[in-house]
Design an enzyme around this catalytic site. Structure first.
Site, mmCIF file in Angstrom:
data_model
loop_
_atom_site.group_PDB
_atom_site.id
_atom_site.type_symbol
_atom_site.label_atom_id
_atom_site.label_comp_id
_atom_site.label_asym_id
_atom_site.label_seq_id
_atom_site.Cartn_x
_atom_site.Cartn_y
_atom_site.Cartn_z
ATOM 1 N N LYS A 13 73.990 75.388 -46.519
ATOM 2 C CA LYS A 13 74.832 75.091 -44.644
ATOM 3 C C LYS A 13 74.252 74.959 -43.544
ATOM 4 O O LYS A 13 74.192 74.391 -43.032
ATOM 5 C CB LYS A 13 76.008 75.808 -45.212
ATOM 6 C CG LYS A 13 77.264 74.908 -46.055
ATOM 7 C CD LYS A 13 78.282 75.607 -46.835
ATOM 8 C CE LYS A 13 78.741 76.892 -46.343
ATOM 9 N NZ LYS A 13 78.302 77.370 -47.971
ATOM 10 N N ARG A 88 87.369 77.487 -45.454
ATOM 11 C CA ARG A 88 87.749 78.667 -46.217
ATOM 12 C C ARG A 88 88.483 78.822 -47.510
ATOM 13 O O ARG A 88 87.936 78.503 -48.752
ATOM 14 C CB ARG A 88 86.864 80.049 -46.368
ATOM 15 C CG ARG A 88 85.781 81.088 -46.369
ATOM 16 C CD ARG A 88 84.568 80.134 -47.002
ATOM 17 N NE ARG A 88 83.588 81.534 -47.190
ATOM 18 C CZ ARG A 88 82.564 81.674 -46.304
ATOM 19 N NH1 ARG A 88 82.388 80.736 -45.690
ATOM 20 N NH2 ARG A 88 81.889 82.764 -46.504
ATOM 21 N N ARG A 127 66.858 85.796 -49.970
ATOM 22 C CA ARG A 127 67.613 85.738 -48.581
ATOM 23 C C ARG A 127 67.162 86.638 -47.594
ATOM 24 O O ARG A 127 67.754 87.773 -48.423
ATOM 25 C CB ARG A 127 68.877 84.464 -48.641
ATOM 26 C CG ARG A 127 69.593 84.677 -47.098
ATOM 27 C CD ARG A 127 70.200 83.450 -47.281
ATOM 28 N NE ARG A 127 71.828 84.027 -46.957
ATOM 29 C CZ ARG A 127 72.324 83.600 -47.395
ATOM 30 N NH1 ARG A 127 72.502 82.212 -46.915
ATOM 31 N NH2 ARG A 127 73.611 84.257 -46.717
ATOM 32 N N ARG A 154 71.196 90.520 -45.815
ATOM 33 C CA ARG A 154 72.685 91.104 -45.907
ATOM 34 C C ARG A 154 73.299 91.557 -46.148
ATOM 35 O O ARG A 154 72.771 91.840 -47.860
ATOM 36 C CB ARG A 154 73.044 89.124 -45.160
ATOM 37 C CG ARG A 154 72.678 88.564 -44.141
ATOM 38 C CD ARG A 154 73.595 87.112 -44.009
ATOM 39 N NE ARG A 154 75.012 86.837 -44.790
ATOM 40 C CZ ARG A 154 75.110 86.083 -44.729
ATOM 41 N NH1 ARG A 154 74.875 85.039 -44.436
ATOM 42 N NH2 ARG A 154 76.608 85.005 -45.193
ATOM 43 N N ARG A 165 80.899 86.987 -54.143
ATOM 44 C CA ARG A 165 81.652 85.059 -52.998
ATOM 45 C C ARG A 165 81.334 84.560 -54.597
ATOM 46 O O ARG A 165 82.414 83.794 -54.006
ATOM 47 C CB ARG A 165 80.321 85.444 -52.513
ATOM 48 C CG ARG A 165 80.267 86.574 -51.412
ATOM 49 C CD ARG A 165 79.348 86.545 -50.803
ATOM 50 N NE ARG A 165 78.384 86.589 -49.698
ATOM 51 C CZ ARG A 165 77.524 85.241 -49.455
ATOM 52 N NH1 ARG A 165 76.581 86.266 -49.735
ATOM 53 N NH2 ARG A 165 77.450 84.428 -48.622
HETATM 54 P P1 AMP Z 1 78.950 83.032 -44.540
HETATM 55 O O1 AMP Z 1 77.863 83.555 -43.779
HETATM 56 O O2 AMP Z 1 79.668 81.793 -44.411
HETATM 57 O O3 AMP Z 1 78.296 83.022 -46.050
HETATM 58 O O4 AMP Z 1 80.292 84.113 -44.789
HETATM 59 C C1 AMP Z 1 80.152 85.695 -44.989
HETATM 60 C C2 AMP Z 1 81.554 86.366 -45.376
HETATM 61 O O5 AMP Z 1 82.245 86.236 -43.858
HETATM 62 C C3 AMP Z 1 82.636 86.055 -45.930
HETATM 63 O O6 AMP Z 1 81.986 86.136 -47.484
HETATM 64 C C4 AMP Z 1 83.870 86.187 -45.886
HETATM 65 O O7 AMP Z 1 84.355 87.115 -46.049
HETATM 66 C C5 AMP Z 1 83.685 86.181 -44.204
HETATM 67 N N1 AMP Z 1 83.733 84.536 -44.267
HETATM 68 C C6 AMP Z 1 83.376 83.652 -43.387
HETATM 69 N N2 AMP Z 1 83.826 82.475 -43.559
HETATM 70 C C7 AMP Z 1 85.274 82.650 -43.699
HETATM 71 C C8 AMP Z 1 86.613 81.843 -43.413
HETATM 72 N N3 AMP Z 1 86.402 80.750 -43.199
HETATM 73 N N4 AMP Z 1 87.407 82.287 -43.550
HETATM 74 C C9 AMP Z 1 87.558 83.991 -44.104
HETATM 75 N N5 AMP Z 1 86.288 84.503 -44.294
HETATM 76 C C10 AMP Z 1 85.073 84.485 -44.193
#
Ligand code: AMP
Length: 208
Positions: A13, A88, A127, A154, A165
């Site tokens: 994404k 999400r 990654r 990360r 996740r």
């Molecule tokens: P990402 O970079 O999108 O993979 O997000 C990393 C982490 O941030 C996720 O595993 C969640 O803990 C949190 N996170 C990101 N976006 C959301 C969302 N829309 N709702 C809830 N938690 C989020």
């Protein structure tokens, strides 16, 4: 044009959002990036969010929705937005629809980038992300090819967290795909191919 990008963590994404920003001039709104910035800045929201993020759990809706509303007030959002990592779950999707209705806006397309879980696990384990510009690379990138910044893994790209996740994705986020299918704006994209080929499919969907 307002786009929602859907797909499991590691589906690509962020990479596709960067291509779309360049081609369509849209604002990239990544809740993951906004949350990581809050954690790095040590804001109260960041402190509250960090535990959930490190465990691979979703951050509570109220915090994320607050961040999104604030972000949508910024001037660049007026030219159109790519939502990356949001919504999400269905509560967030319904809230976004209500917020957009109130603003007289609509989601033009929800692009679901589909990649098999085994491929996702391989991708996320390898990654690496640039600490300076956020470039997404892999273990082979010793420094960032864009800005020479330090590449790091990360915390939530560690094996145990990756598994959690993916479970959270299946339970909470996969239903969002159904939500946008019901709204008649869903486009499924095969994400298990070169990023350029994935982007070609996205352009086909958006330009038609
Ligand atoms: P990402 O970079 O999108 O993979 O997000 C990393 C982490 O941030 C996720 O595993 C969640 O803990 C949190 N996170 C990101 N976006 C959301 C969302 N829309 N709702 C809830 N938690 C989020």
């Amino acid at each position: 044009m307002n786009i929602v990008l859907l797909g499991a963590p590691g589906a690509g994404k962020g990479t596709q959002a960067a291509f779309m920003v360049e081609k369509y001039g849209l604002a990239h709104v990544s809740t993951g990036d906004l949350l990581r910035a809050a954690v790095a800045a040590g804001t109260p929201l960041g402190v509250e969010a960090k535990g959930f993020m490190d465990a691979g759990e979703l951050v509570p809706d109220a915090l994320v929705i607050g961040l999104i509303k604030e972000r949508l007030q910024q001037p660049d959002a007026a030219k159109g937005v790519i939502f990356d990592g949001f919504p999400r779950n269905t509560t967030q999707a319904v809230t976004l629809s209500a917020e957009f209705d109130a603003m007289g806006l609509k989601i033009d397309a929800a692009l679901a980038i589909i990649v098999e879980p085994e491929v996702i696990i391989e991708r996320l384990s390898a990654r690496r992300t640039c600490r300076i510009c956020g470039y997404i690379g892999s273990v082979v990138d010793e420094v960032c090819p864009k800005c020479d910044g330090e590449m790091y893994q990360r915390d939530d790209d560690m094996p145990d967290t990756i598994r959690n996740r993916l479970e959270v994705y299946e339970q909470s986020t996969a239903p969002v795909i159904e939500y946008y299918s019901g709204a008649g704006v869903l486009v499924e994209i095969n994400g298990d191919q070169h990023p350029d080929a994935v982007f070609a499919l996205i352009q086909e969907a958006l330009d038609s």
